[in-house]
Design a protein around this motif. Structure first.
Motif, short mmCIF file in Angstrom:
data_model
loop_
_atom_site.label_atom_id
_atom_site.label_comp_id
_atom_site.label_asym_id
_atom_site.label_seq_id
_atom_site.Cartn_x
_atom_site.Cartn_y
_atom_site.Cartn_z
N LEU A 155 -7.35 -4.79 -1.38
CA LEU A 155 -6.46 -5.41 -2.37
C LEU A 155 -6.62 -6.92 -2.37
O LEU A 155 -6.59 -7.56 -3.43
CB LEU A 155 -5.00 -5.04 -2.06
N GLN B 199 0.87 -1.18 0.00
CA GLN B 199 0.00 0.00 0.00
C GLN B 199 0.91 1.23 0.00
O GLN B 199 1.73 1.38 0.89
CB GLN B 199 -0.81 -0.03 1.29
N GLU C 52 -5.57 -3.83 6.82
CA GLU C 52 -4.86 -2.90 5.92
C GLU C 52 -5.02 -3.25 4.44
O GLU C 52 -5.17 -2.37 3.60
CB GLU C 52 -3.38 -2.87 6.30
N TYR C 53 -4.96 -4.53 4.11
CA TYR C 53 -4.93 -4.90 2.69
C TYR C 53 -6.25 -5.49 2.21
O TYR C 53 -6.30 -6.05 1.12
CB TYR C 53 -3.78 -5.89 2.44
N ARG D 240 -5.02 5.22 10.69
CA ARG D 240 -4.04 5.37 9.59
C ARG D 240 -3.15 6.57 9.86
O ARG D 240 -3.57 7.55 10.45
CB ARG D 240 -4.77 5.61 8.27
N THR E 62 2.35 7.45 4.38
CA THR E 62 3.16 6.23 4.46
C THR E 62 4.49 6.61 5.09
O THR E 62 5.10 7.60 4.69
CB THR E 62 3.41 5.61 3.07
#
Lengths: 463, 284
Positions: free
Chosen positions: B265, A278, B261-262, A351, A387
């Protein structure tokens, strides 16, 4: 006649605007003309300082002289007398600190581009089928285990095989190469180069096994039942985190995780490969070493709006190779110096949304002579980021030390060696980052080669 | 016999498959609470899977896999005689098995399989073991027979009441407690919310809960730090220090966030896989 004053050949690099969108090798191999022109610059010094300063003792003027005569096969054989992984060394060695940093031409005309010549020699010889694995001594009947398949362990394995021992390499992961495979990106070291160099070592009779984590699958004590000696080259597989609040927020990667996803698992090919990654819009990389550069440049290739390397000292103290920093800048990576992260800020969903930082100034030098960063009071500010990659170093993976109580370690978790390079356990030797804590590929290889020589003596004399 | 070969495949329900795999090196040293990392194909993920059983003499290990995403679906499409590309382990710290009186092993869904070897080790150590098994519905309740044969008492709970108690494992634990069972310690494996609420209840009732955590892992050897969890306010690596931790102070909410988180995806990857994969697994 040598032509030292001719301009140093630097080879060609992929256009930064193109390469920042792919994982192709940045530095292009010398053309034959470039290689010959560069080889002509070498003075073939009687007391070559380049060679004296090479961690693995490559016979530099001799191989360049052979190259000049067009004898590529002999040139690569000359390199391989002391170093069996020339295509890797030519690419990832910090030559400016070793051979090129000590070339007599350096001050006046610029050092001979030894790294690129080594790479040219290795790649060309390989392509033309001129690269022969070295001849191994007749079998000694002794068995040696090498733990890990990174640069240190494969260098040791190759030297041990050359001496006639039966060698088995144990790798914990599913692919060989250690940090070369999970850490160093393909745009610096193409995967095929690692594969081919390992093929050379295999062709010398070395057995390679995946999926064996020594300390878990088998213990060092088990190996000592089956093998006459053991080399531990298990590397620095333990990430250092920042140790600040918010570090487990979603979007915070250790450099090891980020690089492993991209390089070992090839997450940049997702969904053709199955491991995802990500990337946010604004990436911040903490650190100033080669891992930080690798992480920043990998991040850039995943298509964010910005990538910033944040380092706690100034540009002058950054430990990364100069060429990597230059390449990162060409690719659009921004650098922000004299920053210390204090807290990672998160949104409601956990996040990352930014980092609270302070500004530093440089204080008195530390033990290594680098000036210490000192926080400027009241300089708090927030760096926006979604990130974060933490690339502030690694420590030795503790799994072997933990499961082998006989092995002495220091406070930093590195294995202790005596003056003969032996661990505290008879027949067990070690080298690379497991004894250094986090150094370079070349020093790891040097340790592997030296340990192999010691193991040869040990197996011969039984001490 | 080649390593990593599937010796037997048994379909336990519409999404769960049991594999016995030939892997002598792991069978030799495996202990309760440890796991292996599996890979099914080139380019495939490294997926951590709990060791359910092992046989030193036969050189085999047993895993039970629920197909959730692409990789687990791919695993479950393998058949007897096929090989996993990679099987690495045994990884993680074994569960410390002590004599502690009456112990509850609490399994939710495929977690029942994962808690089974712990139940067995606890029994061997002389504990009185109560199994508390939960699933959404009867069809998804696995290993009930094995657990009943092994444990001193087995209680089942299904969300829809199709089998055993209608409700959650927490309801079953409360009932046991109210019925006078003096449970000292609990080992919980299942979906994160189930572990969170079970741990909270056990703590309230004066029991000492442990939970086996399932964060995202990459190498599984302590190298990447992806699996970090917060326990007692400290960052711990589940792959080497866990996966079992004292559950009272685990930050389960952080674990939920990090394991999500993924998700988008992963969904994309699964959909692409299902589109091109002609199913031979017998599950669909």
């Amino acid at each position: 006649m040598p032509n030292p004053s001719a301009p140093r050949q630097n080879g060609k690099q992929l256009d930064p605007q193109i390469r920042k969108k792919n994982f192709e090798e940045v530095a292009q191999i010398f053309t034959q003309e470039e290689a010959l022109a560069e080889a002509e610059r070498c003075l073939n010094c009687k007391n070559p300082r380049c060679q004296a300063n090479c961690p693995v003792g490559v016979q530099i003027p001799a191989f360049i002289a052979l190259l000049k005569e067009g004898k590529v096969g002999q040139a690569v054989a000359k390199i391989m007398e002391t170093s069996l992984l020339p295509a890797i060394c030519g690419r990832v060695c910090p030559q400016e600190k070793h051979c090129e940093g000590n070339c007599v031409l350096r001050e006046k005309f610029g050092a001979v581009n030894i790294g690129m010549l080594e790479r040219y020699t290795a790649d060309t010889a390989r392509k033309e089928g001129l690269l022969q694995p070295p001849v191994c001594a007749s079998a000694t009947g002794k068995k040696v285990a090498c733990i890990g398949s990174g640069p240190s362990s494969i260098a040791a394995a190759a030297e041990l095989a050359r001496a006639g021992h039966t060698v088995t390499v144990f790798e914990a992961l599913h692919a060989f190469g250690g940090v070369l495979r999970y850490g160093i990106p393909s745009f610096r070291l193409p995967r095929e180069v690692i594969d081919r160099e390992i093929e050379t070592v295999k062709s010398m009779g070395v057995t390679f096994k995946t999926d064996v984590l020594i300390g878990a699958t088998e213990k060092v004590a088990d190996l000592l039942k089956d093998f006459d000696a053991v080399y531990i080259g298990s590397g620095a597989g333990l990430p250092t985190l920042l140790g600040i609040p918010g570090e487990s927020a979603v979007g915070v990667y250790s450099a090891n995780e980020f690089l492993t996803r991209v390089n070992l698992m090839q997450a940049y090919k997702f969904p053709q490969t199955d491991t995802p990654i990500q990337i946010g819009k604004h990436v911040v990389v903490f650190g100033g070493g080669n891992s930080a550069m690798d992480a920043a440049r990998c991040a850039m290739r995943l298509g964010p709006q910005s990538v910033t390397v944040a380092y706690r000292r100034s540009a002058a103290e950054m430990p990364a190779r100069a060429a990597e920093v230059a390449h990162a800048k060409e690719e659009g990576v921004a650098f922000d110096y004299l920053i210390t992260p204090k807290e990672i800020l998160q949104d409601e969903s956990g996040r990352v949304k930014g980092i609270k930082c302070t500004r530093n100034e440089l204080g008195t030098p530390d033990a290594k002579g680098r000036r210490r960063p000192v926080e400027i009071p009241g300089s708090d500010f927030v760096l926006p980021a979604d990130t974060i990659i933490v690339a502030i170093g690694q420590r030795p993976n503790p799994i072997i030390a933990k499961t082998t109580p006989e092995l002495k370690t220091t406070e930093r978790g590195v294995l202790e060696l005596d003056e003969q390079g032996k661990t505290s356990l008879p027949g067990v030797y070690a080298g690379g980052d497991i004894i250094r804590g986090g150094a370079t590929v070349l020093l790891a290889m040097k340790d592997g080669i030296e340990a192999a020589h010691r193991i040869n003596a040990y197996l011969k004399e039984g001490k | 016999m080649e390593e990593n070969t599937i010796l037997t495949k048994q379909i336990l329900n519409s999404a769960v498959v049991k594999f016995v795999i030939y892997k002598p090196l792991i069978a030799r040293s495996a202990r309760a609470g440890q796991f292996v990392i599996l890979r099914g194909r080139e380019g495939g993920e490294r997926v951590p899977v709990t060791l359910v059983d092992w046989d030193k003499e036969e050189g085999t290990i047993t895993v039970i896999i629920q197909s959730i995403g692409k990789s687990t679906s791919l695993f479950n499409s393998l058949n007897q005689g096929d090989k996993f590309l990679n099987v690495a382990g045994p990884l993680g710290t074994p569960v410390e098995i002590k004599e502690c009186g009456t112990v509850a092993v609490v399994g939710g869904g495929v977690g029942i399989a994962e808690v089974y070897p712990i139940a067995r080790a606890l029994k061997e150590a002389g504990n009185r073991v109560i199994a508390v098994l939960g699933a959404r519905t009867k069809e998804l309740l696995i290993l009930e027979k094995e657990m009943t044969a092994l444990c001193d008492k087995t209680v089942c709970a299904t969300d829809d009441g199709s089998y055993g108690l209608k409700g959650m494992v927490t309801d079953a634990i409360e009932q046991l407690h109210n019925g006078g069972e003096k449970i000292n310690v609990g080992f919980i494996i299942g979906p994160i919310p189930m572990m969170k609420f079970t741990a909270r209840l056990m703590d309230k009732l004066g029991m000492t809960p442990y939970a086996s955590l399932n964060p995202i892992m990459l190498d599984g050897t302590g190298m990447c730090g992806c699996c970090r969890v917060t326990v007692e306010g400290k960052v711990r690596f589940a792959c080497v220090e866990g996966p079992m931790f004292p559950a009272r102070t685990i930050d389960f909410d952080e674990l939920i966030r990090r394991t999500s988180e993924y998700k988008p995806l992963e969904k994309q990857s699964l959909q692409a896989f299902e589109k091109e994969h002609v199913c031979k697994c017998g599950l669909h």
